[in-house]
Design an enzyme around this catalytic site. Structure first.
Site, PDB file in Angstrom:
ATOM      1  N   TYR A 127       3.240   7.588  14.123  1.00 30.13           N
ATOM      2  CA  TYR A 127       1.965   6.876  13.899  1.00 30.13           C
ATOM      3  C   TYR A 127       0.788   7.845  14.069  1.00 30.13           C
ATOM      4  O   TYR A 127      -0.153   7.863  13.269  1.00 30.13           O
ATOM      5  CB  TYR A 127       1.906   5.730  14.900  1.00 30.13           C
ATOM      6  CG  TYR A 127       0.751   4.784  14.814  1.00 30.13           C
ATOM      7  CD1 TYR A 127       0.632   3.867  13.765  1.00 30.13           C
ATOM      8  CD2 TYR A 127      -0.221   4.744  15.815  1.00 30.13           C
ATOM      9  CE1 TYR A 127      -0.414   2.955  13.721  1.00 30.13           C
ATOM     10  CE2 TYR A 127      -1.263   3.837  15.783  1.00 30.13           C
ATOM     11  CZ  TYR A 127      -1.358   2.945  14.732  1.00 30.13           C
ATOM     12  OH  TYR A 127      -2.393   2.046  14.695  1.00 30.13           O
TER      13      TYR A 127
ATOM     14  N   VAL B 144       0.816  -1.223   0.000  1.00 27.14           N
ATOM     15  CA  VAL B 144       0.000   0.000   0.000  1.00 27.14           C
ATOM     16  C   VAL B 144       0.845   1.267   0.000  1.00 27.14           C
ATOM     17  O   VAL B 144       0.326   2.364  -0.235  1.00 27.14           O
ATOM     18  CB  VAL B 144      -0.998   0.037   1.184  1.00 27.14           C
ATOM     19  CG1 VAL B 144      -2.006  -1.091   1.091  1.00 27.14           C
ATOM     20  CG2 VAL B 144      -0.278   0.037   2.529  1.00 27.14           C
TER      21      VAL B 144
END
Ligand code: NAD
Length: 263
Positions: free
Chosen positions: A158, A69
């Site tokens: 993140y 991805v």
């Protein structure tokens, strides 16, 4: 009113990225149970094959597809090949993700880039590709995280990626709404999966169940429901957002975290 009809996905073509493990695996299985044909897409081709086999064993329709991805060409190929094979795409779950735990003061640019590529840019690639082939009535679900609501040590890259993915979710919802495409997110809390199991794994790769359980109990104790969510709980939210039951819902984030954060 036939409630099962509301959630039925018969004839709907679905892609779940990161479908080989954890929340993606659970989502692929729930969507297949609802009747969707599911493309289980993962960097780990073996795990994608395994989940595909599980779905078929349960009588569902699935196929495996290896995808990275972080690579737009790979994502475009996934979406285009799926659309050609099945005559379109109805549901995309941009779920693949990684976490590199490192304080922001110490993280390397390469690590930061990698986290952003897999968790954030992937959402852009997926939504763009899907928008080219989706028909009105389609749905995109992006897997975000409870991290969007508060910072913790070592998860800055993140958090930046997931907060960015939340912004993409809301903006795509505004931009694709007139095409009849809905774009929503789920924000799971602590869930037993490949990502959280890294926390119970030491430098030599040994998994310590006791250490993992202690951490999970800590997470549960901090949540109003005094529990942690399971992958299936997130998958059920994905099913809702993918189905006609949520036909008037777009640009929203469902927090599947036992109440650990609210916004
Ligand atoms: N587990 C949690 O506590 C938790 C909490 C909040 C959000 N999330 C999010 O849920 C999503 C799913 O993660 P999970 O917890 O099920 O972890 P997981 O590690 O079990 O599953 C992630 C899957 O993504 C795949 N993947 C990784 N990099 C990829 C790439 N470049 N291309 C394609 N596939 C790739 C992995 O092979 C794996 O199968 C992620 O977006 C994660 O950030 C998880």
């Amino acid at each position: 009113m036939d409630l099962t009809e509301l959630f039925r996905l018969t004839g709907r073509t679905t892609i779940v990225t990161g479908g080989g493990s954890g929340i993606g695996r659970a989502s692929a299985r729930v969507l297949a149970s609802a009747g969707a044909r599911v493309v289980v897409a993962d960097l780990d081709a073996d795990s994608a094959e395994q989940v595909t086999a599980e779905i078929k064993e349960e009588g569902g329709e699935a196929r495996a597809h290896r995808v990275d991805v972080a690579d737009p060409a790979s994502v475009n190929a996934l979406v285009e090949e799926t659309a050609v094979a099945y005559g379109g795409l109805d549901i995309l779950v941009n779920n693949a993700g990684i976490m590199i735990r490192r304080p922001l003061a110490e993280i390397s640019y390469e690590e930061f880039d990698r986290v952003l590529s897999v968790n954030l840019k992937s959402v852009l690639y997926g939504c763009q590709a899907a928008a080219r082939v989706m028909r009105p009535g389609s749905s995109i679900v992006n897997t975000l995280s409870t991290i969007i609501d508060f910072p913790t040590v070592g998860t800055g890259s993140y958090a930046a990626a997931k907060k960015g993915a939340e912004a993409l979710t809301r903006t795509f919802a505004v931009e694709l709404g007139p095409q009849g495409i809905r774009v929503n997110g789920i924000a799971p809390g602590w869930t037993d999966s490949g990502i959280t199991r890294q926390r119970g794994t030491d430098g030599s790769g040994r998994f310590d169940q006791q250490q993992f359980d202690t951490l999970a109990h800590k997470m549960a104790a901090a949540a109003p429901l005094r529990m942690t969510a399971e992958a299936a709980d997130s998958a059920n939210a994905v099913l809702y957002l993918a189905s006609a039951a949520s036909r008037a819902v777009t640009g929203q984030v469902i927090r599947v975290n036992a109440g650990a954060s609210m916004a």
